[in-house]
Design a protein around this motif. Structure first.
Motif, short mmCIF file in Angstrom:
data_model
loop_
_atom_site.label_atom_id
_atom_site.label_comp_id
_atom_site.label_asym_id
_atom_site.label_seq_id
_atom_site.Cartn_x
_atom_site.Cartn_y
_atom_site.Cartn_z
N LEU A 21 -13.80 12.88 21.35
CA LEU A 21 -14.73 14.01 20.62
C LEU A 21 -15.62 14.55 21.66
N ARG A 22 -16.14 13.58 22.16
CA ARG A 22 -17.22 13.73 23.53
C ARG A 22 -16.39 14.46 24.60
N ALA A 23 -15.26 14.14 24.84
CA ALA A 23 -14.50 14.69 25.97
C ALA A 23 -14.13 15.91 25.40
N ARG A 24 -13.85 16.35 24.29
CA ARG A 24 -13.15 17.52 23.82
C ARG A 24 -14.48 18.61 23.83
N GLU A 28 -14.95 21.84 26.19
CA GLU A 28 -15.34 23.12 25.29
C GLU A 28 -16.43 23.83 26.15
N GLY A 29 -17.43 23.09 26.50
CA GLY A 29 -18.71 23.76 27.15
C GLY A 29 -18.36 24.02 28.60
N ALA A 30 -17.19 23.22 29.38
CA ALA A 30 -16.92 23.40 30.58
C ALA A 30 -15.96 24.91 30.83
N LEU A 31 -15.10 25.14 29.49
CA LEU A 31 -14.41 26.29 29.55
C LEU A 31 -15.27 27.26 29.25
N GLN A 76 -3.38 23.30 29.45
CA GLN A 76 -4.43 22.29 29.56
C GLN A 76 -5.73 23.00 28.90
N PHE A 77 -5.75 24.18 28.51
CA PHE A 77 -6.82 24.98 28.23
C PHE A 77 -6.67 25.92 27.07
N ILE A 78 -5.55 26.70 27.09
CA ILE A 78 -5.41 27.46 25.93
C ILE A 78 -5.58 26.96 24.38
N PRO A 79 -4.89 25.83 24.18
CA PRO A 79 -5.01 25.36 22.84
C PRO A 79 -6.56 25.20 22.34
N ILE A 80 -7.29 24.82 23.49
CA ILE A 80 -8.86 24.45 23.15
C ILE A 80 -9.68 25.68 22.89
N ALA A 81 -9.18 26.83 23.71
CA ALA A 81 -9.69 28.11 23.68
C ALA A 81 -9.38 28.70 22.22
#
Ligand code: C2E
Ligand code: MG
Ligand code: MG
Ligand code: MG
Length: 283
Positions: A21-24, A28-31, A76-81
């Protein structure tokens, strides 16, 4: 499951979850920061006509130029976005940059952008796209929007309205990754698309067996009979190219013609191909 294995295991399981969760949250913050600072960059992949291999446009594909991790692919980032709602901001910025870039290219060249399902639910999608086109001066007919079937399952009537308003602007709509959705034929019957893109998972099997080739042939014929043009994704070999062209597939995209590349490389490719001595071919 953690409980059954005893308290010790449960605690390990729980802290592993905390770490994730922390990594996520960190990602998110980095993205979010990366979107703001322009680290998300459009790459461009050539789309060519078949069989002539003439460059007719590009697909815009997102890349994250990460300061430490290097170039990151959309997976590596669209799903999180998408999960965090950052996708809209990301996509509109990418579209804006692509429109600006496209102004340096020949006026016949089209750009195709991917629209996430969640974005497609945005009631202001059409207005936002129009605002970007107006601001950047890109004529609507140079823009194509790619949507997957996931965007259509929620509310068919809303989807129809959005599609029609975009088409009324002069923007074309492509149904992306055709053949991987749940009810492709239903959507083809219910909605009016301009283009169908056959997913790479079909395209890269056509030389493997007759049955697989027949299926792709049927998709091309179906698309044509409905008045759509067809693009095959993921063409990697001359054998595939020749076969697809022979079956009447209109356009192709794939490593055979070019991988997604940054603006500078695209500029170079265009200068090279516009030299009078050479025909405008990509590969
Ligand atoms: P897509 O829209 O189906 O894009 C085509 C993908 O196939 C791209 O992967 C491209 O690099 C890859 N590809 C093209 N030709 C070949 C080939 O000959 N062989 C192989 N093996 N692969 C090929 P990429 O760039 O990793 O993008 C993956 C997906 O991420 C895209 O699939 C699209 O669904 C999504 N995506 C990319 N950019 C964006 C974006 O800005 N917004 C949204 N919502 N989604 C995006
Ligand atoms: Mg696409
Ligand atoms: Mg696709
Ligand atoms: Mg695909």
């Amino acid at each position: 499951q953690g409980k059954k294995d005893g308290r010790g295991t449960f605690r390990v399981f729980k802290s592993a979850m905390d770490v994730e969760l922390r990594a996520r949250a960190q990602l998110e913050g980095a993205l979010r920061a990366a979107i703001q600072s322009g680290e998300i960059e459009p790459f461009y992949q050539p789309v060519v006509s078949l069989p002539g291999r003439e460059l007719i446009g590009v697909e815009v594909l997102a890349r994250w130029r990460h300061p430490e991790r290097g170039l990151l692919a959309p997976a590596q980032f669209i799903p999180i976005a998408e999960e965090t709602g950052l996708i809209a901001d990301l996509s509109y910025r990418l579209l804006r940059q692509a429109c600006l870039d496209a102004r340096d290219w020949p006026a016949h060249l089209q750009i195709a952008v991917n629209i996430a399902p969640q974005q497609f639910q945005d009631a202001w999608l059409c207005e936002r796209i129009l605002a970007i086109l107006t601001e950047t001066g890109l004529p609507p007919h140079r823009l194509e929007v790619e949507i997957t079937e996931t965007a259509l399952v929620q509310d068919l009537e809303a989807a129809r309205t959005t599609l029609t308003s975009l088409q009324n602007l002069g923007v074309r709509i492509a149904l992306d990754d055709f053949g991987t959705g749940y009810s492709s034929l239903y959507h083809l019957r219910e909605l009016k698309f301009d283009k169908l893109k056959i997913d790479r998972r079909y395209v890269d099997t056509i030389t493997m067996s007759d049955e697989r080739a027949k299926l792709v042939d049927a998709i091309i014929k179906l698309s044509a009979s409905l008045g759509l043009v067809t693009t095959a994704e993921g063409i990697e070999s001359d054998a595939s190219l020749d076969w697809l062209a022979g079956q009447g597939c209109d356009f192709g995209q794939g490593y055979l013609f070019g991988a997604p590349m940054p603006k500078g490389e695209m500029d170079f490719l265009l200068t090279r191909s516009s030299e009078p001595a050479e025909p405008r071919k990509v590969a």
